[in-house]
Design a protein around this motif. Structure first.
Motif, PDB file in Angstrom:
ATOM      1  N   ASN A  90      41.063  33.106  53.474  1.00  0.00           N
ATOM      2  CA  ASN A  90      41.952  34.237  53.209  1.00  0.00           C
ATOM      3  C   ASN A  90      43.192  33.798  52.434  1.00  0.00           C
ATOM      4  O   ASN A  90      43.612  34.468  51.493  1.00  0.00           O
ATOM      5  N   LEU A 149      41.987  42.732  51.627  1.00  0.00           N
ATOM      6  CA  LEU A 149      42.257  42.209  52.968  1.00  0.00           C
ATOM      7  C   LEU A 149      43.228  43.131  53.700  1.00  0.00           C
ATOM      8  O   LEU A 149      44.045  43.805  53.065  1.00  0.00           O
ATOM      9  N   THR A 204      46.645  40.453  57.628  1.00  0.00           N
ATOM     10  CA  THR A 204      46.097  39.192  57.112  1.00  0.00           C
ATOM     11  C   THR A 204      46.885  38.731  55.891  1.00  0.00           C
ATOM     12  O   THR A 204      47.223  37.550  55.759  1.00  0.00           O
TER      13      THR A 204
END
Length: 142
Positions: free
Chosen positions: A31, A56, A60
């Protein structure tokens, strides 16, 4: 992509890029890498716009952006991204790569073209122990 050689070349470039990211910081999450690459592609993007660009969740993006911005390596910071007040809206921040971030992005771009060699930190430790090390270089996409 049904051509096995093209598939192998594409996967080789991806694998090589992950190796370069791991050289910078072994704990870098997918990520965080995704957010880093999104900022590299969209310099000056706001944190709010990172959500639709990256796909996302906001939480996050926020959590990983904190790691990417912080230069405190002992606290896990990476120092790859800088926040600057936006010219368009002084109430928001524009996100840009730091010098270190630009250097990393350049290495990743070279890896995609097959022009960047790396042995990685793991290979460096193996070399210090006298173990054999194979240098790798991504094959360029055809």
């Amino acid at each position: 992509m049904t051509d096995p050689i093209a598939r192998h070349n594409a996967l080789s470039c991806l694998s090589h890029a992950f190796g370069i990211l791991r050289e910078h910081r072994a704990e870098l999450s997918l990520n965080a890498a995704h957010i880093f690459l999104t900022i590299a592609q969209h310099p000056g993007v706001s944190q709010r716009d990172l959500v639709p660009f990256s796909g996302l969740p906001q939480s996050t993006v926020s959590r990983n952006l904190t790691l990417l911005v912080s230069a405190d390596r002992q606290a896990g910071g990476l120092g790859l991204v800088a926040k600057q007040f936006s010219i368009d809206n002084p109430q928001t921040f524009a996100l840009h790569l730091t010098k270190t971030g630009r250097e990393l992005a350049e290495r990743l771009a070279k890896a995609q073209q097959g022009n960047e060699k790396t042995t990685g930190k793991v290979a460096g430790r193996r070399r210090l122990r006298g173990a054999p090390v194979i240098e790798r270089q991504a094959l360029p996409l055809a």
